[in-house]
Design an enzyme around this catalytic site. Structure first.
Site, PDB file in Angstrom:
ATOM      1  N   GLU A 159       0.808  -1.230   0.000  1.00  0.00           N
ATOM      2  CA  GLU A 159       0.000   0.000   0.000  1.00  0.00           C
ATOM      3  C   GLU A 159       0.845   1.285   0.000  1.00  0.00           C
ATOM      4  O   GLU A 159       0.654   2.186   0.807  1.00  0.00           O
ATOM      5  CB  GLU A 159      -0.964  -0.011   1.203  1.00  0.00           C
ATOM      6  CG  GLU A 159      -1.878  -1.225   1.203  1.00  0.00           C
ATOM      7  CD  GLU A 159      -2.761  -1.323   2.434  1.00  0.00           C
ATOM      8  OE1 GLU A 159      -2.850  -0.375   3.209  1.00  0.00           O
ATOM      9  OE2 GLU A 159      -3.379  -2.395   2.621  1.00  0.00           O
ATOM     10  N   HIS A 235     -10.379  -6.436  -2.066  1.00  0.00           N
ATOM     11  CA  HIS A 235     -11.439  -6.100  -1.104  1.00  0.00           C
ATOM     12  C   HIS A 235     -12.546  -5.389  -1.883  1.00  0.00           C
ATOM     13  O   HIS A 235     -12.561  -4.168  -2.032  1.00  0.00           O
ATOM     14  CB  HIS A 235     -10.893  -5.186   0.009  1.00  0.00           C
ATOM     15  CG  HIS A 235      -9.825  -5.823   0.843  1.00  0.00           C
ATOM     16  ND1 HIS A 235     -10.033  -6.972   1.582  1.00  0.00           N
ATOM     17  CD2 HIS A 235      -8.533  -5.487   1.058  1.00  0.00           C
ATOM     18  CE1 HIS A 235      -8.919  -7.302   2.222  1.00  0.00           C
ATOM     19  NE2 HIS A 235      -7.985  -6.433   1.904  1.00  0.00           N
ATOM     20  N   GLU A 264      -6.095 -10.781  -0.970  1.00  0.00           N
ATOM     21  CA  GLU A 264      -6.879 -10.556   0.254  1.00  0.00           C
ATOM     22  C   GLU A 264      -8.373 -10.531  -0.078  1.00  0.00           C
ATOM     23  O   GLU A 264      -9.119  -9.675   0.322  1.00  0.00           O
ATOM     24  CB  GLU A 264      -6.455  -9.240   0.912  1.00  0.00           C
ATOM     25  CG  GLU A 264      -4.970  -9.164   1.216  1.00  0.00           C
ATOM     26  CD  GLU A 264      -4.559  -7.893   1.915  1.00  0.00           C
ATOM     27  OE1 GLU A 264      -5.437  -7.141   2.371  1.00  0.00           O
ATOM     28  OE2 GLU A 264      -3.339  -7.628   2.021  1.00  0.00           O
ATOM     29  N   ASP A 266     -12.174 -10.678  -0.468  1.00  0.00           N
ATOM     30  CA  ASP A 266     -13.436 -10.790   0.257  1.00  0.00           C
ATOM     31  C   ASP A 266     -14.457  -9.925  -0.482  1.00  0.00           C
ATOM     32  O   ASP A 266     -14.100  -8.912  -1.100  1.00  0.00           O
ATOM     33  CB  ASP A 266     -13.329 -10.384   1.730  1.00  0.00           C
ATOM     34  CG  ASP A 266     -12.495  -9.132   1.984  1.00  0.00           C
ATOM     35  OD1 ASP A 266     -11.789  -9.083   3.004  1.00  0.00           O
ATOM     36  OD2 ASP A 266     -12.545  -8.197   1.138  1.00  0.00           O
TER      37      ASP A 266
HETATM   38  O1  G3I Z   1      -3.241  -8.217  18.953  1.00  0.00           O
HETATM   39  C1  G3I Z   1      -3.940  -7.105  19.549  1.00  0.00           C
HETATM   40  C2  G3I Z   1      -4.532  -7.511  20.890  1.00  0.00           C
HETATM   41  O2  G3I Z   1      -3.475  -7.808  21.785  1.00  0.00           O
HETATM   42  C3  G3I Z   1      -5.401  -6.352  21.432  1.00  0.00           C
HETATM   43  O3  G3I Z   1      -6.008  -6.762  22.639  1.00  0.00           O
HETATM   44  C4  G3I Z   1      -6.469  -6.020  20.387  1.00  0.00           C
HETATM   45  C5  G3I Z   1      -7.391  -4.905  20.844  1.00  0.00           C
HETATM   46  O4  G3I Z   1      -6.793  -3.652  20.563  1.00  0.00           O
HETATM   47  O5  G3I Z   1      -5.835  -5.603  19.164  1.00  0.00           O
HETATM   48  C6  G3I Z   1      -5.082  -6.702  18.603  1.00  0.00           C
HETATM   49  O6  G3I Z   1      -4.462  -6.281  17.415  1.00  0.00           O
HETATM   50  C7  G3I Z   1      -5.405  -6.107  16.353  1.00  0.00           C
HETATM   51  C8  G3I Z   1      -4.997  -7.071  15.215  1.00  0.00           C
HETATM   52  O7  G3I Z   1      -5.830  -6.850  14.052  1.00  0.00           O
HETATM   53  C9  G3I Z   1      -5.134  -8.536  15.638  1.00  0.00           C
HETATM   54  O8  G3I Z   1      -6.489  -8.802  15.919  1.00  0.00           O
HETATM   55  C10 G3I Z   1      -5.271  -4.657  15.867  1.00  0.00           C
HETATM   56  O9  G3I Z   1      -5.774  -3.805  16.875  1.00  0.00           O
HETATM   57  C11 G3I Z   1      -6.098  -4.480  14.596  1.00  0.00           C
HETATM   58  O10 G3I Z   1      -5.857  -3.180  14.059  1.00  0.00           O
HETATM   59  C12 G3I Z   1      -5.627  -5.517  13.554  1.00  0.00           C
HETATM   60  O11 G3I Z   1      -6.455  -5.353  12.404  1.00  0.00           O
HETATM   61  C13 G3I Z   1      -5.885  -5.937  11.215  1.00  0.00           C
HETATM   62  C14 G3I Z   1      -5.638  -4.808  10.191  1.00  0.00           C
HETATM   63  O12 G3I Z   1      -5.130  -5.364   8.977  1.00  0.00           O
HETATM   64  C15 G3I Z   1      -4.601  -3.818  10.700  1.00  0.00           C
HETATM   65  O13 G3I Z   1      -3.373  -4.473  10.821  1.00  0.00           O
HETATM   66  C16 G3I Z   1      -6.896  -6.925  10.626  1.00  0.00           C
HETATM   67  O14 G3I Z   1      -7.033  -8.041  11.501  1.00  0.00           O
HETATM   68  C17 G3I Z   1      -6.394  -7.416   9.269  1.00  0.00           C
HETATM   69  O15 G3I Z   1      -7.391  -8.224   8.638  1.00  0.00           O
HETATM   70  C18 G3I Z   1      -6.101  -6.218   8.352  1.00  0.00           C
HETATM   71  O16 G3I Z   1      -5.550  -6.707   7.171  1.00  0.00           O
HETATM   72  C19 G3I Z   1      -5.121  -5.681   6.237  1.00  0.00           C
HETATM   73  C20 G3I Z   1      -3.891  -6.197   5.531  1.00  0.00           C
HETATM   74  O17 G3I Z   1      -2.886  -6.485   6.480  1.00  0.00           O
HETATM   75  C21 G3I Z   1      -3.413  -5.190   4.500  1.00  0.00           C
HETATM   76  N1  G3I Z   1      -4.474  -4.884   3.544  1.00  0.00           N
HETATM   77  C22 G3I Z   1      -5.714  -4.405   4.172  1.00  0.00           C
HETATM   78  C23 G3I Z   1      -6.208  -5.430   5.176  1.00  0.00           C
HETATM   79  C24 G3I Z   1      -7.494  -4.971   5.808  1.00  0.00           C
HETATM   80  O18 G3I Z   1      -7.240  -3.793   6.543  1.00  0.00           O
END
Ligand code: G3I
Length: 373
Positions: A159, A235, A264, A266
């Protein structure tokens, strides 16, 4: 229509078997495996979360190795998770993923080395180029070096473009200059000469952003650095899959000698708060009832339209099965999807092929049917 009969047949068979006094088998066990159906065409992957990597989530524990031959870490290989402090790396989860994939003979796509989002806190506020460069070089060398020769591919840069195809004004561009992208691929290539190296982004099937990808690929190639493929994240919305733009992009990337992947995938079924097909995780919107129309169950009519959309996409990708090397779903089932909480928290979305109890939806059968045509 054929998909409908497949479902009826499946239900009849499962019902009969489940009453058979002999060995009970689960509904999942008799499903046609996606990875087998498309084994002559492309890899079929999924994004794995921590529970799935540890096989602690009973629902998909058998389904994942049965259906998929490629995996991407949904989060555990991102910089914020794997490199939380200066000279501190947390490899436990990523190591576990590598072991899991080896056990089930799955190819691992590392996601992701350079991304403006999910950066460790110690990096987010850096202003001087020397510190950012030290993090950048150390991160790529350490992480890629650890899985050298074992990992199949890397999303080297994720990105890096704005919607108009210009470079995103990230901390990397601001401090390291435009060459950070070429340098990221150069470092990754040196750290693991065997791993395939990809650029990954959303909406790059759109002409303007596609042009930005082509420009950055040409810069990488002109520098004599290797890039093997482009990941179109995929997406999309169930009622607006941009098939023509996807086809044009596959042809454009292929003409540069690159493989294309849908990395990715969906197909959201919920109303979007914006006109554009936004997918920047850092943009969110406010809740309102209209934005969560089906909190209890997906109407069959909508499931059927989504099934047709998935089928149309797979028919297109099968047409280019020599240019498309992998299709990865961004999650195993609807309950796992990031789209339940983005761009609005707490919604009930239904973007994937398996439902919340890991049973196949119409879309699963419509995808399988495309290969049998
Ligand atoms: O691991 C922590 C946990 O310890 C904490 O308690 C919890 C509550 O704050 O957060 C957890 O981390 C979260 C993580 O997902 C694991 O669940 C992050 O806050 C959350 O921001 C993260 O979201 C991910 C997002 O990327 C941001 O990294 C999504 O699961 C994931 O599906 C999404 O995937 C991205 C790709 O990497 C890049 N392309 C877009 C795609 C969708 O945004």
């Amino acid at each position: 229509m054929r998909a409908k009969y497949s479902i009826i047949f499946f239900v009849v068979v499962v019902t009969a078997i489940s009453f058979y006094p002999g060995k009970r088998i689960s509904a999942q066990q008799i499903l046609p495996p996606l990875k087998e159906v498309f084994k002559k065409d492309f890899l079929i992957g999924t994004a794995l979360n921590s529970m799935q990597i540890y096989e602690k989530d009973a629902g998909p524990v058998k389904l994942i190795p049965q259906q998929f031959n490629a995996v991407t870490a949904e989060n555990v290989m991102k910089a914020a998770e794997i490199h939380p402090q200066w000279n501190v790396y947390q490899f436990e989860m990523a190591d576990k993923l590598m072991d899991y994939a080896a056990r089930y003979r799955m190819k691992v796509n590392g996601h992701t080395l350079v991304w403006h989002s999910q950066l460790p806190v110690f990096v987010q506020h850096m202003k001087d180029a020397d510190s950012v460069m030290r993090f950048f070089v150390d991160h790529i060398n350490t992480v890629v070096g650890r899985y050298k020769g074992r990992i199949y591919s890397w999303d080297v840069v994720n990105e890096a473009l704005e919607e108009d195809g210009t470079l995103r004004r990230s901390i990397f561009l601001e401090t390291l200059g435009e060459d950070y992208i070429v340098n990221a691929f150069r470092l990754a290539q040196k750290a693991d000469p065997k791993a395939k190296l990809y650029y990954n982004d959303y909406n790059i099937e759109q002409p303007l952003k596609r042009a930005g990808v082509i420009a950055l690929v040409k810069k990488i190639q002109a520098a004599g650095v290797r890039i093997d493929g482009i990941g179109i994240q995929g997406h999309w919305r169930y009622d607006a899959v941009p098939l023509q733009y996807i086809e044009e992009s596959i042809r454009a990337f292929s003409s540069l000698g690159l493989e294309t992947m849908i990395t990715e995938l969906d197909l959201s079924v919920l109303p979007g708060p914006w006109e554009s097909n936004e997918a920047d995780i850092n943009k969110t919107a406010r809740w309102n009832e209209r934005m969560n129309p089906w909190p209890d169950a997906l109407p069959d009519t909508v499931a059927q339209i989504q099934a047709k959309a998935y089928a149309s996409l797979f028919i297109l990708l099968l047409k280019y099965n020599q240019q498309v090397s992998r299709i990865t779903f961004w999650g195993v089932n609807d309950g796992q999807s990031w789209l339940n909480d983005w761009p609005i928290k707490g919604r009930t979305n239904y973007p994937l092929l398996f439902d919340r109890i890991f049973l196949p939806k119409h879309a699963f059968y419509s995808v399988i049917e495309t290969r049998r045509k």
